[in-house]
Write a protein that holds these residues in place. Structure first.
Motif, mmCIF file in Angstrom:
data_model
loop_
_atom_site.group_PDB
_atom_site.id
_atom_site.type_symbol
_atom_site.label_atom_id
_atom_site.label_comp_id
_atom_site.label_asym_id
_atom_site.label_seq_id
_atom_site.Cartn_x
_atom_site.Cartn_y
_atom_site.Cartn_z
ATOM 1 N N ASP A 1 -4.583 -1.340 7.868
ATOM 2 C CA ASP A 1 -3.360 -0.712 7.365
ATOM 3 C C ASP A 1 -2.278 -1.745 7.065
ATOM 4 O O ASP A 1 -1.544 -1.622 6.076
ATOM 5 C CB ASP A 1 -2.827 0.306 8.379
ATOM 6 C CG ASP A 1 -3.670 1.574 8.433
ATOM 7 O OD1 ASP A 1 -4.482 1.776 7.502
ATOM 8 O OD2 ASP A 1 -3.534 2.335 9.403
ATOM 9 N N THR B 1 -13.577 3.830 -2.101
ATOM 10 C CA THR B 1 -12.207 4.133 -1.672
ATOM 11 C C THR B 1 -11.504 4.775 -2.867
ATOM 12 O O THR B 1 -10.813 4.090 -3.629
ATOM 13 C CB THR B 1 -11.464 2.863 -1.212
ATOM 14 O OG1 THR B 1 -11.515 1.884 -2.264
ATOM 15 C CG2 THR B 1 -12.115 2.282 0.023
ATOM 16 N N SER C 1 0.864 -1.178 0.000
ATOM 17 C CA SER C 1 0.000 0.000 0.000
ATOM 18 C C SER C 1 0.900 1.228 0.000
ATOM 19 O O SER C 1 2.105 1.130 0.265
ATOM 20 C CB SER C 1 -0.934 0.013 1.216
ATOM 21 O OG SER C 1 -0.223 0.316 2.393
ATOM 22 N N GLU C 2 0.315 2.372 -0.266
ATOM 23 C CA GLU C 2 1.108 3.596 -0.314
ATOM 24 C C GLU C 2 1.651 3.963 1.063
ATOM 25 O O GLU C 2 2.729 4.543 1.183
ATOM 26 C CB GLU C 2 0.253 4.735 -0.865
ATOM 27 C CG GLU C 2 -0.177 4.543 -2.317
ATOM 28 C CD GLU C 2 -1.036 5.682 -2.829
ATOM 29 O OE1 GLU C 2 -1.249 6.643 -2.056
ATOM 30 O OE2 GLU C 2 -1.493 5.613 -3.980
ATOM 31 N N GLU C 3 0.895 3.615 2.130
ATOM 32 C CA GLU C 3 1.312 3.997 3.479
ATOM 33 C C GLU C 3 2.410 3.102 4.034
ATOM 34 O O GLU C 3 3.317 3.590 4.727
ATOM 35 C CB GLU C 3 0.107 3.970 4.425
ATOM 36 C CG GLU C 3 -0.945 5.023 4.144
ATOM 37 C CD GLU C 3 -1.896 4.600 3.031
ATOM 38 O OE1 GLU C 3 -2.739 5.417 2.623
ATOM 39 O OE2 GLU C 3 -1.788 3.435 2.562
ATOM 40 N N ASP D 1 -9.276 6.745 -5.726
ATOM 41 C CA ASP D 1 -7.877 6.986 -6.099
ATOM 42 C C ASP D 1 -6.908 6.109 -5.292
ATOM 43 O O ASP D 1 -5.888 6.564 -4.768
ATOM 44 C CB ASP D 1 -7.523 8.464 -5.907
ATOM 45 C CG ASP D 1 -8.440 9.367 -6.704
ATOM 46 O OD1 ASP D 1 -8.781 9.010 -7.852
ATOM 47 O OD2 ASP D 1 -8.846 10.427 -6.177
ATOM 48 N N ASP D 2 -7.234 4.815 -5.225
ATOM 49 C CA ASP D 2 -6.421 3.874 -4.458
ATOM 50 C C ASP D 2 -5.774 2.875 -5.417
ATOM 51 O O ASP D 2 -6.435 2.336 -6.309
ATOM 52 C CB ASP D 2 -7.297 3.140 -3.443
ATOM 53 C CG ASP D 2 -6.496 2.167 -2.596
ATOM 54 O OD1 ASP D 2 -5.507 2.597 -1.983
ATOM 55 O OD2 ASP D 2 -6.855 0.977 -2.566
ATOM 56 N N THR D 3 -4.483 2.626 -5.224
ATOM 57 C CA THR D 3 -3.746 1.667 -6.055
ATOM 58 C C THR D 3 -3.294 0.498 -5.194
ATOM 59 O O THR D 3 -2.707 0.710 -4.123
ATOM 60 C CB THR D 3 -2.526 2.323 -6.703
ATOM 61 O OG1 THR D 3 -2.954 3.424 -7.517
ATOM 62 C CG2 THR D 3 -1.778 1.318 -7.578
ATOM 63 N N ARG D 4 -3.562 -0.733 -5.665
ATOM 64 C CA ARG D 4 -3.160 -1.920 -4.918
ATOM 65 C C ARG D 4 -2.583 -2.962 -5.869
ATOM 66 O O ARG D 4 -3.086 -3.141 -6.976
ATOM 67 C CB ARG D 4 -4.335 -2.516 -4.144
ATOM 68 C CG ARG D 4 -4.881 -1.579 -3.079
ATOM 69 C CD ARG D 4 -5.775 -2.277 -2.110
ATOM 70 N NE ARG D 4 -6.257 -1.370 -1.088
ATOM 71 C CZ ARG D 4 -6.930 -1.738 0.000
ATOM 72 N NH1 ARG D 4 -7.184 -3.031 0.187
ATOM 73 N NH2 ARG D 4 -7.329 -0.856 0.882
ATOM 74 N N ARG E 1 -6.645 -0.151 -9.679
ATOM 75 C CA ARG E 1 -6.686 1.292 -9.441
ATOM 76 C C ARG E 1 -8.141 1.739 -9.429
ATOM 77 O O ARG E 1 -8.907 1.386 -10.326
ATOM 78 C CB ARG E 1 -5.915 2.044 -10.529
ATOM 79 C CG ARG E 1 -6.011 3.561 -10.451
ATOM 80 C CD ARG E 1 -5.219 4.130 -9.292
ATOM 81 N NE ARG E 1 -5.305 5.590 -9.241
ATOM 82 C CZ ARG E 1 -4.743 6.345 -8.296
ATOM 83 N NH1 ARG E 1 -4.032 5.759 -7.337
ATOM 84 N NH2 ARG E 1 -4.861 7.641 -8.326
ATOM 85 N N THR E 2 -8.538 2.475 -8.372
ATOM 86 C CA THR E 2 -9.914 2.955 -8.271
ATOM 87 C C THR E 2 -10.017 4.395 -8.749
ATOM 88 O O THR E 2 -9.048 5.153 -8.708
ATOM 89 C CB THR E 2 -10.423 2.851 -6.833
ATOM 90 O OG1 THR E 2 -9.590 3.646 -5.977
ATOM 91 C CG2 THR E 2 -10.406 1.410 -6.356
ATOM 92 N N GLN F 1 -13.212 1.701 -11.542
ATOM 93 C CA GLN F 1 -12.095 0.824 -11.199
ATOM 94 C C GLN F 1 -11.562 0.166 -12.452
ATOM 95 O O GLN F 1 -12.318 -0.156 -13.366
ATOM 96 C CB GLN F 1 -12.571 -0.251 -10.201
ATOM 97 C CG GLN F 1 -11.498 -1.227 -9.757
ATOM 98 C CD GLN F 1 -12.010 -2.196 -8.724
ATOM 99 O OE1 GLN F 1 -12.422 -1.796 -7.642
ATOM 100 N NE2 GLN F 1 -12.018 -3.478 -9.049
#
Length: 754
Positions: free
Chosen positions: A330, A729, A225-227, A731-734, A722-723, A702
């Protein structure tokens, strides 16, 4: 039965049972388990047959064939000792069971009055291609089976027609199967993928070889994840035996440091418990936007257990404590057990179900600690159901009960475009419900079916009025009695031209619930989810929980059509409408949770609903649901889907629509379409892609893509998602990875990550 027949039966049974544990999951259901008829005659063919009266030994040699109860044993030499009931095949031996499974071994020996068997150089090939080998096998009918230097491969040699390695295989220095409890012990097990060793453990114990037990085997995983950046977890067993497992799960997290995890599993004869702890010192806590996640130290402790103290009863608990509610999400940890802290006792028999629980619900995700107070505790949450079947022709009596106590420290409310939703009021609420009913079925001439129902429901509820919200009820005590009577009539009519079968079934229901109180729980805590469609069209009470009930007199009218075609295709339609005829309409009753608003049942004539399901051929399937406002002929809700899969190619199309509901806070139509496609690019390799589009906002929701390797026994995959800006959720990339072992018997073990 003659001694020679007993010897044949003993040899066959020993061989069958020696692989019994493997049959639970790794091999087919019809695996050396065909019943043996002890009274069946045994047929023995041999070039030479000799009997030594002095020693009591019978010797058969030269192409010995023993046929017994569907089993066939072949070998070169058979020696049977009538005095000890020992039987021994020397040299190569082959056993074929009635299903076609073949076991090949050397020197099959059954001793101790058929209590023990010793087999050398065993090779078993199942009818679906799996192979089991062992240098030697020892079997004790009362205790266990031991396979020494054993291997298992679901694909035999695991080499395809082009000479390429495929699938997976397992090897162990020793496999011990306990026939009493079905458990399996593996000493020094190792796993090979495509012929390459990839994992090894000093010891592994499994309670059985069912899918659920095998799925609990810890496997490496990759997430991102980005975090947190890239997370690579490699769990390993630090200590293990039949009763205890100590599992360490270190994970390297590229942006945050080292995530440590440890788990203790303790087993007993009547159950087991588990304690797990995980924690991390974050190197970059500011990478998180949630304030409570911006701490140096984060972690959680979890515990669960389940025991069967007496027959038919299961007791247990589950508890989680964490530094913050976002920790599990997270760091991509299992959230299922963390959402509920509970103790429970459950009784299940053929006719009775009892479930007693004390529950505390945790809100997970970016939820501040202060907001946890709005999540109610269910103290208690008890259910009872019993069915008493009467004499033939007299039907059955069913009794059900529910006791729900809710304690909530704060009001649970939310806003959708300034429209307030209240999902729970602060304070204490207790609601008890008891319902009983009798029903039977009458079948008349021509197939006419009538099902009458007579019963009643009693409710008692109390709420202390602690909430200060304007829509909250005051302190209230409620008593309610609801007589219930219903009649379901159906007239199925079938026709066939010899290849195609058509079934037309008109259905009519008349349901009377003699009460004008729908909110029998005073507050609605457990009946907040409801969509009117073909699955509940012919239901006597459509609310999902006991805090709400339908009221008045209602007629449900509709029917079912089924066409079954000779080529395997079919079409099924279920359609109808509900009419409120008299009394209070429960779906007009105001509910701060909006559970009955815009359901399509609030008027005298409901929305019309349709469900359609079918298949054009074995590769193409479709389905759809439709909800239509019959007053305006507007579509209120619709869903359509179709799928295709053949020869490695796959495609899918989904469409979803919900009309705007400004009074409920939904200001515009929800209008979405999605498509998925899979294209084989080489043997075993497939490229997959999917996209979903928000038609109402003209924005993409998505998009995803990936590649999958699948040879029928081993599946590996990797992809990315990518959403879009209107996703829940945004603008989320997984990035995702998947890994699955498969076998022809249906066993599979998988792991996936993001």
């Amino acid at each position: 039965m003659s001694p020679l027949r007993k010897a044949g039966a003993g040899a066959l049974l020993a061989l069958a049972l020696s692989t019994g544990a493997m049959a639970q999951g790794l091999v087919p259901a019809q695996f050396f388990n065909a019943p043996v008829d002890s009274e069946a005659a045994a047929a023995v063919e041999a070039d030479n047959l000799q009997f030594d009266a002095r020693t009591g030994i019978i010797t058969a040699s030269g192409d010995v064939v023993l046929n017994y109860s569907g089993y066939t044993v072949t070998g070169h030499n058979l020696v049977f000792n009538r005095n000890s009931n020992d039987v021994q095949f020397t040299g190569p031996v082959s056993v074929r069971d009635p299903s076609g499974n073949v076991a090949q071994t050397t020197d099959l020996r059954v001793t101790g009055g058929m209590k023990q068997a010793f087999i050398n150089a065993l090779t078993i090939t199942t009818y679906d291609g799996a192979r089991i080998t062992a240098d030697s096998v020892e079997y004790d009918a009362a205790l266990r089976t031991l396979l020494n230097d054993a291997t298992y491969s679901p694909c035999g040699d695991c080499i395809d027609a082009k000479g390429r390695r495929i699938g997976w295989s397992m090897r162990a220095a020793r496999i011990i199967s306990n026939e009493e409890d079905g458990s399996l012990t593996l000493e020094q097990p190792s796993l090979a993928l495509l012929g390459f060793p990839v994992a090894w453990l000093p010891y592994l114990w499994l309670p059985d070889t069912s899918d659920s037990a095998l799925a609990n085997v810890r496997m490496p995983s990759i997430d991102s994840s980005e975090e947190i950046g890239l997370k690579v977890e490699v769990p390993f067993v630090a200590y293990s035996n039949q009763w205890t497992d100590i599992i360490l799960s270190p994970a390297l997290v590229s942006r945050q440091g080292l995530l440590l995890g440890a788990e203790w599993i303790q087993r007993f004869d009547q159950g087991s418990f588990r304690i797990k702890a995980s924690g991390i010192y974050q190197l970059q806590p500011d990478a998180f936007s949630f304030p409570e996640a911006r701490e140096d130290w984060r972690g959680a402790v979890q515990s669960s257990g389940s025991f069967r103290p007496v027959e038919d009863w299961t007791v247990g608990w589950s508890y989680s404590a964490f530094t913050d509610a976002a920790f599990f999400e997270d760091y991509r940890l299992e959230e299922r057990e963390a959402s509920v802290n509970e103790v429970y006792a459950t009784n299940v028999t053929r006719d009775t179900f009892i479930d007693l629980r004390l529950q505390q619900f945790n809100l997970l995700g970016d939820v501040p600690e202060a907001d946890q107070d709005r999540q109610g505790d269910a103290v208690p949450n008890a259910r009872f159901n019993h069915v008493e079947r009467l004499a033939p022709g007299y039907g059955q009596v069913e009794v059900s009960a529910r006791l729900l106590g809710v304690q909530r420290e704060g009001d649970h409310r939310a806003f959708a475009n300034s429209v307030p939703y209240v999902f729970g009021f602060a304070g204490d609420k207790t609601h008890a419900m008891l319902q009983g009913g009798w029903q039977t079925q009458w079948i008349g001439a021509g197939g006419f079916v009538a099902t009458p129902y007579l019963g009643g429901r009693l409710d008692a509820a109390y709420y202390n009025g602690e909430s200060t919200l304007p829509v909250a009820p005051d302190e209230t005590t409620l008593w309610s009695a609801t007589p219930i009577a219903a009649m379901d009539v159906r007239f199925p009519m079938a026709a066939s031209d010899g290849s195609t079968v058509h079934l037309v079934e008109p259905i009519g229901q008349l349901v009377y619930r003699g009460s004008d109180t729908s909110l029998v729980g005073i507050t609605n805590d457990d009946a907040q989810s409801f969509v009117f469609d073909d699955t509940n069209l012919f239901s006597y009470n459509r609310f999902s929980g006991s805090d709400r009930q339908e009221t008045g007199l209602r007629a449900n009218i509709g029917g079912r059509y089924l066409a079954d075609f000779a080529d395997g295709s079919y079409l099924e339609l279920i359609a109808g409408q509900s009419f409120h005829l008299a009394g209070e309409n429960a779906f007009v009753t105001a509910d701060p949770a909006f559970s009955s608003a815009r359901t399509g049942l609030e008027d005298g004539a409901s929305y019309a609903v349709l469900g359609a399901y079918g298949a054009l051929n074995p590769h193409t399937r479709f389905g759809g649901k439709l909800q239509v406002d019959t007053q305006t002929m507007d579509i209120a809700r619709a869903g359509l889907g179709a799928s295709f899969s053949a020869e490695g190619y796959s495609a899918g199309l989904d469409y979803f629509y919900i009309a705007a509901d400004p009074q409920g806070g939904v200001l515009r139509d929800q209008h979405e379409i999605g498509a998925q496609v899979g294209v084989p690019i080489a043997d075993y390799w497939t490229v997959k892609a999917a996209t979903y589009w928000d038609l109402a906002a003209n924005e993409w929701l998505q998009v995803s893509g990936g590649v999958v390797y699948d040879d029928g026994y081993l599946e590996l995959g990797a992809g990315a998602t990518r959403t879009g800006p209107t996703h829940t959720t945004p603008d989320d990339t997984r990035f995702t990875a998947s890994f699955r072992l498969k076998a022809p018997a249906g066993f599979n073990v998988g792991v996936g990550g993001e």
